[in-house]
Design a protein around this motif. Structure first.
Motif, short mmCIF file in Angstrom:
data_model
loop_
_atom_site.label_atom_id
_atom_site.label_comp_id
_atom_site.label_asym_id
_atom_site.label_seq_id
_atom_site.Cartn_x
_atom_site.Cartn_y
_atom_site.Cartn_z
N SER A 27 0.82 -1.21 0.00
CA SER A 27 0.00 0.00 0.00
C SER A 27 0.86 1.26 0.00
O SER A 27 0.63 2.19 -0.79
CB SER A 27 -0.92 0.00 1.22
N GLN A 31 1.03 3.98 -3.07
CA GLN A 31 0.67 5.39 -2.86
C GLN A 31 1.81 6.32 -3.24
O GLN A 31 1.59 7.38 -3.82
CB GLN A 31 0.25 5.60 -1.41
N ARG A 36 -4.16 5.23 -5.60
CA ARG A 36 -5.11 5.25 -4.50
C ARG A 36 -5.32 3.79 -4.08
O ARG A 36 -5.38 2.90 -4.93
CB ARG A 36 -6.44 5.85 -4.98
N THR A 52 -5.68 9.15 -0.25
CA THR A 52 -5.19 8.06 -1.11
C THR A 52 -5.30 6.69 -0.45
O THR A 52 -4.89 5.69 -1.04
CB THR A 52 -3.71 8.31 -1.49
N GLN A 53 -5.84 6.63 0.77
CA GLN A 53 -5.95 5.34 1.46
C GLN A 53 -7.29 5.22 2.16
O GLN A 53 -7.64 6.03 3.01
CB GLN A 53 -4.81 5.18 2.47
#
Length: 264
Positions: A27, A31, A36, A52-53
């Motif tokens: 993740s 990013q 995203r 974005t998370q």
């Protein structure tokens, strides 16, 4: 006056097991590369919510809850470009000590949830010409001592996604299988439950261990290079070579390790 360059929309990745060490590492790196991410896990309290998370609590073994969660993700995003199937547990025990309930739950988490999630995102990945990324294991193509149920679930996962690869290629969809050996995601914290299932990455017999960050680098680098099979770590690469050239040699190495263990 020069015009600013056109800003491309962010691509979206969905990661099951997104709260674990490797899921988190993937993740963060995605990013940093402009993606995203949507992270699915049983416990996402430790994950931050940002532009974005998006962490989502989801019991992926509850197929109704999983389908509802996937539907919400699809409704909130214009496109889904990458789905990473990373949720998993293991059971470290000889077959004679394997509990039936543990065997079934392990398949529910490692295999059936991944298969259901892949079906849910099929249309979206066809539309984006995106990628399925299955995080399996060396145990997905080779035997592994004291992990018969885990190896069985990963063999099933490998067979499913290898078949999906052939089917979805006609739609411009890539299906990538990444096979790590030992990733140190839960060192010293196996968090075993009453059925004997433990979190991956906590094995005491691990060799040639790579960190989640190192594993994520190898996997994402392989994705960018267009690889369909990615072997994470020296043991994974060597195991693949041995299984292709001499499966009997691989079996002999496993048997010798078991004999040595019994003699100590």
């Amino acid at each position: 006056m020069t015009m600013p360059p056109h800003k491309l929309p962010k691509k979206t990745a969905v990661i099951s097991g997104g709260g674990g060490g490797l899921g988190t590492a993937l993740s963060e790196k995605l990013q940093a590369d402009g993606w995203r991410v949507v992270l699915l896990d049983l416990n996402v309290d430790h994950l931050s919510h940002s532009a974005t998370q998006l962490p989502l609590n989801c019991d992926i073994t509850d197929l109704r809850a999983l389908k509802d969660c996937c539907a919400k993700i699809l409704a909130c995003h214009d496109s889904i470009d990458l789905v990473i199937y990373g949720a998993g547990v293991t059971a470290i025990a000889p077959v004679e000590a394997l509990q039936d309930q543990a065997h079934r739950r392990l398949f529910d988490i490692n295999y059936f949830a991944a298969a259901a999630m892949a079906q849910a995102f099929l249309p979206a990945l066809r539309a984006s010409k995106g990628t399925h990324l299955a995080l399996t294991s060396v145990a997905g193509f080779a035997p592994l001592r004291h992990r018969a149920s885990y190896a069985a679930s990963k063999h099933a996962m490998t067979g499913f996604f290898a078949s999906l690869r052939v089917e979805e290629a006609a739609f411009g969809v890539r299906t990538v299988i990444a096979a790590p050996a030992f990733v140190a995601t839960n060192v010293g914290n196996p968090d075993a439950d009453t059925d004997g299932l433990t979190r991956p990455g906590a094995a005491q017999d691990a060799v040639d261990v790579v960190t989640p960050e190192e594993a994520a680098d190898i996997i994402l680098r392989g994705l960018k290079r267009g690889k369909l099979d990615i072997f994470v770590g020296r043991v994974a690469r060597l195991s693949d070579l041995m299984m292709r050239l001499s499966p009997r040699l691989y079996d002999w190495v496993m048997a010798r390790a078991i004999r040595s263990e019994r003699q100590t």
